[in-house]
Design an enzyme around this catalytic site. Structure first.
Site, PDB file in Angstrom:
ATOM      1  N   ARG A  38      36.345  67.380  43.584  1.00 55.93           N
ATOM      2  CA  ARG A  38      35.114  67.292  42.781  1.00 55.93           C
ATOM      3  C   ARG A  38      34.337  68.603  42.777  1.00 55.93           C
ATOM      4  O   ARG A  38      33.748  68.984  41.762  1.00 55.93           O
ATOM      5  CB  ARG A  38      34.214  66.174  43.317  1.00 55.93           C
ATOM      6  CG  ARG A  38      34.659  64.830  42.823  1.00 55.93           C
ATOM      7  CD  ARG A  38      33.700  63.748  43.230  1.00 55.93           C
ATOM      8  NE  ARG A  38      34.122  62.482  42.635  1.00 55.93           N
ATOM      9  CZ  ARG A  38      33.708  61.295  43.032  1.00 55.93           C
ATOM     10  NH1 ARG A  38      32.845  61.196  44.018  1.00 55.93           N
ATOM     11  NH2 ARG A  38      34.128  60.213  42.436  1.00 55.93           N
ATOM     12  N   LYS A 200      43.612  43.435  42.365  1.00 56.48           N
ATOM     13  CA  LYS A 200      43.043  42.148  41.941  1.00 56.48           C
ATOM     14  C   LYS A 200      42.614  42.111  40.477  1.00 56.48           C
ATOM     15  O   LYS A 200      42.168  43.107  39.924  1.00 56.48           O
ATOM     16  CB  LYS A 200      41.800  41.851  42.793  1.00 56.48           C
ATOM     17  CG  LYS A 200      42.133  41.553  44.226  1.00 56.48           C
ATOM     18  CD  LYS A 200      40.867  41.278  44.981  1.00 56.48           C
ATOM     19  CE  LYS A 200      41.179  40.718  46.360  1.00 56.48           C
ATOM     20  NZ  LYS A 200      39.944  40.427  47.080  1.00 56.48           N
ATOM     21  N   GLY A 357      39.219  54.661  40.918  1.00 56.55           N
ATOM     22  CA  GLY A 357      39.635  54.158  42.235  1.00 56.55           C
ATOM     23  C   GLY A 357      40.882  54.821  42.787  1.00 56.55           C
ATOM     24  O   GLY A 357      40.946  56.044  42.905  1.00 56.55           O
ATOM     25  N   GLY A 380      33.908  54.542  39.769  1.00 54.79           N
ATOM     26  CA  GLY A 380      33.126  53.480  39.136  1.00 54.79           C
ATOM     27  C   GLY A 380      32.740  53.788  37.695  1.00 54.79           C
ATOM     28  O   GLY A 380      32.797  52.915  36.829  1.00 54.79           O
TER      29      GLY A 380
HETATM   30  P1  AMP Z   1      42.706  48.821  42.934  1.00 58.11           P
HETATM   31  O1  AMP Z   1      41.694  49.498  43.824  1.00 58.11           O
HETATM   32  O2  AMP Z   1      42.266  47.518  42.391  1.00 58.11           O
HETATM   33  O3  AMP Z   1      43.243  49.761  41.874  1.00 58.11           O
HETATM   34  O4  AMP Z   1      43.927  48.423  43.888  1.00 58.11           O
HETATM   35  C1  AMP Z   1      44.717  49.367  44.533  1.00 58.11           C
HETATM   36  C2  AMP Z   1      45.477  48.697  45.643  1.00 58.11           C
HETATM   37  O5  AMP Z   1      46.332  47.700  45.124  1.00 58.11           O
HETATM   38  C3  AMP Z   1      46.377  49.659  46.401  1.00 58.11           C
HETATM   39  O6  AMP Z   1      45.891  49.784  47.706  1.00 58.11           O
HETATM   40  C4  AMP Z   1      47.743  48.983  46.375  1.00 58.11           C
HETATM   41  O7  AMP Z   1      48.406  49.021  47.625  1.00 58.11           O
HETATM   42  C5  AMP Z   1      47.400  47.553  46.024  1.00 58.11           C
HETATM   43  N1  AMP Z   1      48.528  46.849  45.428  1.00 58.11           N
HETATM   44  C6  AMP Z   1      49.181  47.162  44.297  1.00 58.11           C
HETATM   45  N2  AMP Z   1      50.199  46.293  44.084  1.00 58.11           N
HETATM   46  C7  AMP Z   1      50.186  45.418  45.095  1.00 58.11           C
HETATM   47  C8  AMP Z   1      50.988  44.280  45.420  1.00 58.11           C
HETATM   48  N3  AMP Z   1      52.009  43.897  44.665  1.00 58.11           N
HETATM   49  N4  AMP Z   1      50.680  43.596  46.552  1.00 58.11           N
HETATM   50  C9  AMP Z   1      49.642  43.996  47.324  1.00 58.11           C
HETATM   51  N5  AMP Z   1      48.852  45.050  47.063  1.00 58.11           N
HETATM   52  C10 AMP Z   1      49.115  45.761  45.952  1.00 58.11           C
END
Ligand code: AMP
Length: 399
Positions: A38, A200, A357, A380
């Protein structure tokens, strides 16, 4: 819609006191900056203003001190890394961002000098977007430049209110972020594909809802795809899955159909009984998932399907990893798809924009950050923009 804004091209900087809001909220461990991205990205704006003869006064937040002077959240240790990013240009630190201390440091600046003021969040007026605090900041400058896209989703005094008190301009980094975002969602070359992964669905409901109305194909991977697979009646075993969101996932599937947005879900997956590095894995078709295993990555057939879509697209927007990429071998799907995007971008077949993220970490792991057309440093703010929201810090730069 993207509001109109002036860039620093329109600023007659010579001899002016220019307050510039940047984002120096970088990771620091034991007093050392562990990722200076950054700082490096905003440094060119500061350097340009200084070489155009401005007295440059740098404002930033650091951490969440919540209106109190928290020594561990002082910006003082950032003085040297900022100076390094400015090729050794001297940076004077002021112990406060308003009042006599700040005024004295600003008054001591010659044309082309740079000062860094203490954490704006040491005052509770910052997060309150308080008019009095913004006025106290405004007395220090003749013009305001916002180069902190990553803080633009906050309506704070130094990101929003200050823009109404001084002539305001977008810095180079802010303008680059806005142009990249415009290029993917406002007037993209089509076909346009979004690749959305991550853990999620619950954190990305609004994002998915907005993208469905805009993209031609939506590729879903990562843990969030499990929620969709489960909603369509497929077994997902012990995988990360938000079963309570099945109705919402069905609703998104129906809306995608209605909007003529093609959804691409995994057709095969890499599974394991344990989530640890080097755990024995199997690749199974999505309708052959054992109850006692977890989906941790997309399989080779899915990777091929994604690459096929990418090859037929002109623009891609990427947010979130397609598997648990931090733990090998579950990084393969993310790495393969990221490298395909990088290669197509290098061959000028694709415009590629990524951010939000864990995305930067995942693309960094794949070694492709420099090959994408644009990778946003914002978390964000990038996500809120993908959700279709107006960002207060961007809106404030408008007429
Ligand atoms: P996000 O911050 O929502 O973009 O999520 C990122 C996180 O999702 C990372 O730490 C990944 O390890 C996790 N992730 C991605 N695919 C999977 C999966 N199939 N099972 C569990 N965690 C996952």
């Amino acid at each position: 819609m993207m509001p109109s804004y002036r860039t620093i091209d329109a600023l007659d900087a010579a001899g002016k006191r220019v307050l510039i809001r940047v984002d120096l909220n970088v990771p620091v461990q034991n007093g050392k900056v562990t990722d200076a991205t950054r700082i490096m990205k905003t440094a060119p704006t500061i350097a340009e203003l200084a070489s155009r003869g401005a007295k440059v006064i740098v404002l930033s937040h650091f951490g969440r001190p919540k209106g109190a002077r928290v020594p561990a959240m002082s910006l003082k240790p950032l003085t040297e890394p900022l100076s390094d990013a400015l090729d050794g240009r001297h940076v004077t630190f002021a112990d406060d961002c308003i009042g006599d201390t700040a005024a004295r440091v600003v008054a001591s600046l010659g044309d082309g000098d740079v000062a860094l003021l203490e954490n704006v969040r040491f005052h509770d007026g910052e997060e309150a977007n308080d008019a009095g605090f913004a006025r106290a900041l405004a007395t220090l400058g003749d013009a305001y430049v916002n180069d902190a896209f990553s803080a633009a989703h906050r309506a704070h005094a130094s990101t929003a209110r200050l823009a109404s008190l001084l002539p305001s301009y977008a810095g180079r980094l802010m303008a680059a972020e806005l142009q990249a975002l415009e290029r993917v969602l406002e007037k993209p070359e089509r076909p346009l594909v979004a690749v959305v992964g991550g853990a999620k669905v619950s954190t990305k409901i609004e994002l998915l809802g907005n993208l469905i109305g805009k993209v031609d194909t939506l590729v879903l991977g990562g843990g969030m795809a499990n929620t969709f697979l489960n909603a369509t009646g497929l077994e997902v075993g012990k995988s990360l899955c938000e079963r309570d969101l099945a109705d919402l996932a069905c609703d998104i599937i129906a809306r995608a159909k209605h909007e003529r947005c093609t959804l691409l879900l995994p057709s095969d997956v890499v599974i394991a009984r344990e989530f640890k590095a080097g755990a024995p894995t199997e690749t199974v078709a999505i309708n052959a998932m054992p109850r006692d295993a977890m989906i941790l990555d997309i399989g080779p057939r899915t990777i091929k399907a994604i690459v096929d879509v990418l090859e037929q697209s002109r623009t891609v927007l990427w947010n979130g990893p397609l598997g648990a990429f931090e733990v090998p071998p579950f990084d393969r799907g993310t790495v393969a798809a990221a490298r395909a995007v990088a290669e197509l971008t290098e061959r000028k077949k694709l415009v590629s924009v990524a951010g939000g993220g864990d995305t930067v970490a995942a693309l960094g792991h794949a070694g492709v950050i420099d090959q994408f057309s644009y990778v946003s440093t914002a978390g964000g703010a990038f996500l809120e923009w993908l959700e279709g929201k107006t960002l207060p810090g961007v809106a404030a730069l408008g007429p």
